[in-house]
Design an enzyme around this catalytic site. Structure first.
Site, PDB file in Angstrom:
ATOM      1  N   LYS A  26       0.987  -0.654  -0.174  1.00 54.32           N
ATOM      2  CA  LYS A  26       0.324   0.629   0.007  1.00 54.32           C
ATOM      3  C   LYS A  26       0.659   1.617  -0.047  1.00 54.32           C
ATOM      4  CE  LYS A  26      -0.260  -0.068   5.265  1.00 54.32           C
ATOM      5  NZ  LYS A  26      -1.675  -0.845   6.216  1.00 54.32           N
TER       6      LYS A  26
ATOM      7  N   TYR B 288      15.762  30.025   8.811  1.00 52.07           N
ATOM      8  CA  TYR B 288      14.932  30.426   9.207  1.00 52.07           C
ATOM      9  C   TYR B 288      14.317  31.497  10.712  1.00 52.07           C
ATOM     10  CZ  TYR B 288      13.185  30.954   4.941  1.00 52.07           C
ATOM     11  OH  TYR B 288      12.443  30.966   3.570  1.00 52.07           O
TER      12      TYR B 288
HETATM   13  C1  LIG Z   1      -0.604  -2.147   6.446  1.00 49.20           C
HETATM   14  C2  LIG Z   1      -0.800  -3.144   6.808  1.00 49.20           C
HETATM   15  C3  LIG Z   1      -0.087  -4.104   6.971  1.00 49.20           C
HETATM   16  C4  LIG Z   1       1.397  -4.131   7.107  1.00 49.20           C
HETATM   17  O1  LIG Z   1       1.660  -3.748   8.862  1.00 49.20           O
HETATM   18  P1  LIG Z   1       3.190  -3.890   8.428  1.00 49.20           P
HETATM   19  O2  LIG Z   1       3.563  -2.723  10.019  1.00 49.20           O
HETATM   20  O3  LIG Z   1       4.152  -2.844   7.372  1.00 49.20           O
HETATM   21  O4  LIG Z   1       3.966  -4.746   8.770  1.00 49.20           O
HETATM   22  C5  LIG Z   1      -0.859  -5.609   7.608  1.00 49.20           C
HETATM   23  N1  LIG Z   1      -2.252  -6.179   7.329  1.00 49.20           N
HETATM   24  C6  LIG Z   1      -2.900  -4.549   7.625  1.00 49.20           C
HETATM   25  C7  LIG Z   1      -4.582  -5.228   7.510  1.00 49.20           C
HETATM   26  C8  LIG Z   1      -2.172  -3.031   6.938  1.00 49.20           C
HETATM   27  O5  LIG Z   1      -2.831  -2.273   7.482  1.00 49.20           O
END
Ligand SMILES: *Cc1c(COP(=O)(O)O)cnc(C)c1O
Length: 369
Positions: free
Chosen positions: A41, A261
């Site tokens: 994702k 800044y």
């Molecule tokens: C993002 C996610 C993962 C992966 O999690 P990590 O902590 O990045 O390994 C797995 N399952 C779900 C439902 C997620 O939303």
């Protein structure tokens, strides 16, 4: 990604595909015979799903998780055969695109289940589906009352559906929290209430809680990209993201002179500064102002003054630095967990902030994009 890898670029993100594959294989070794899916994702946590997913598929990964429907559609164009699971669910307006692109929704509610089952029955076919049950995260997934209803009427409600996975997600997988055992027990109860199907509970960190958390499939994300899945132990993952920026200018300042800044840094001694072409518009957290560090010319240089939009300033006093040298803000010397701690955030946010950086891929024969 136009121009990625060209010499005129002042800053770049190097992504080591070989390290991602090695990290994936570490999970396979550790959890075997359990299967290992990859979570890609947010454009593979900012590393670029179009390059990352084929590399993982080449290493034998056949199941990929995305969050958004649009991510699934894009990934289908890249991996024609893979099993692609969309975590956002199957709201009625998503169903046509899920079908067209052969995506499998994680069904998060009775209404998701109804929409997907109706689609199967309308097409007089059987559709693969994932059931996501909530066991304490209280974010996505069937609540306990919905699970009870489903359990009592599963034949009718799941008509036309082939359940390829029942999954849940841990809220505290990265800590020794009593919630882990509680969620494990709730997950087992949920599995007993549903028709038999493969099961998945653990992501990157949860896989390290022990075999009983593995079930049939683990689904690491962030650890594939180099994050440490065990907060209290040495990192078994290889670094993946290497962020570098060029030094644009060197200047000496006197005791009492300020930098950047709001003049938040004042030199306590004659100081050499290097101004580097990376800033918050590139994904460098502004919270690294006066706290972060970079590796440069064999030394370590603190970030002094505020991080600005396109630039940071390093204190390079005593280090032999010249314009054109590259400073590493993240990589082998400055680790992902160190940067996250200095910035007051987690490794996930550091990685995903980099998603618009020009990328160069290492480990894909003859290609840089
Ligand atoms: C993002 C996610 C993962 C992966 O999690 P990590 O902590 O990045 O390994 C797995 N399952 C779900 C439902 C997620 O939303």
């Amino acid at each position: 990604m136009t121009g990625a890898g060209e010499d005129f670029e002042a800053a770049r993100l190097t992504v080591r595909l070989g390290a991602i594959v090695a990290n994936y294989r570490t999970y396979c070794r550790m959890t075997g015979p359990c299967a290992v899916a990859a979570v890609v994702k947010a454009d593979a946590y900012g590393m670029g799903a179009a390059a990352v997913a084929p590399a993982l598929a080449g290493a034998g990964c056949d199941t990929f998780f995305v969050a958004r429907l649009a991510e699934g559609v894009a990934l289908r164009g890249i991996l024609p055969q893979a099993r692609i699971i969309v975590l956002d669910g199957a709201q009625a307006d998503a169903v046509p695109a899920l079908l067209t692109h052969r995506l499998i929704p994680a069904l998060n509610s009775l209404s998701d289940i109804a929409a997907w089952s109706a689609a199967a029955n309308a097409a007089r076919t059987t559709l693969d589906a994932v059931i996501h049950v909530d066991t304490g995260m209280n974010r996505l997934g069937l609540a306990a009352d919905e699970l009870a209803i489903l359990s009592g009427q599963s034949a009718a409600r799941l008509s036309g559906l082939n359940i390829v996975l029942v999954m849940s997600h841990l809220a505290c997988g990265d800590e020794a929290s009593p919630m882990n055992a509680q969620q494990l027990s709730r997950f087992k109860q949920a599995l007993a209430m549903l028709p038999p199907a493969p099961a998945s509970l653990a992501a990157s960190h949860g896989a390290f809680l022990g075999m009983e958390y593995h079930f049939d499939l683990v689904r690491p994300g962030v650890a594939l990209y180099g994050a440490n899945p065990q907060n209290t132990a040495q990192n078994l993952m290889q670094p993946v993201a290497i962020l570098t920026g060029k030094v644009l200018q060197i200047r000496g300042i006197d005791t009492g002179d300020s930098v950047g800044y709001a003049a938040t840094f004042r030199a306590k001694r004659p100081t050499m500064l290097a101004t580097v072409a990376l800033g918050y518009a590139d994904g460098i957290p502004r919270t690294l102002s006066n706290t972060g560090a970079a590796a440069i010319a064999g030394g370590r240089a603190p970030i002094v003054g505020r991080v600005s939009m396109d630039l940071i300033t390093l204190d390079v006093t005593g280090i032999d630095v010249a314009p054109g040298d590259e400073a590493e803000l993240l990589g082998d010397t400055v680790s992902l967990s160190e940067v996250a701690a200095a910035a007051g955030t987690n490794e996930y946010e550091i990685l995903t902030r980099l998603r618009r950086m020009p990328r160069v891929y290492e480990g894909r024969a003859g290609q840089t994009t």
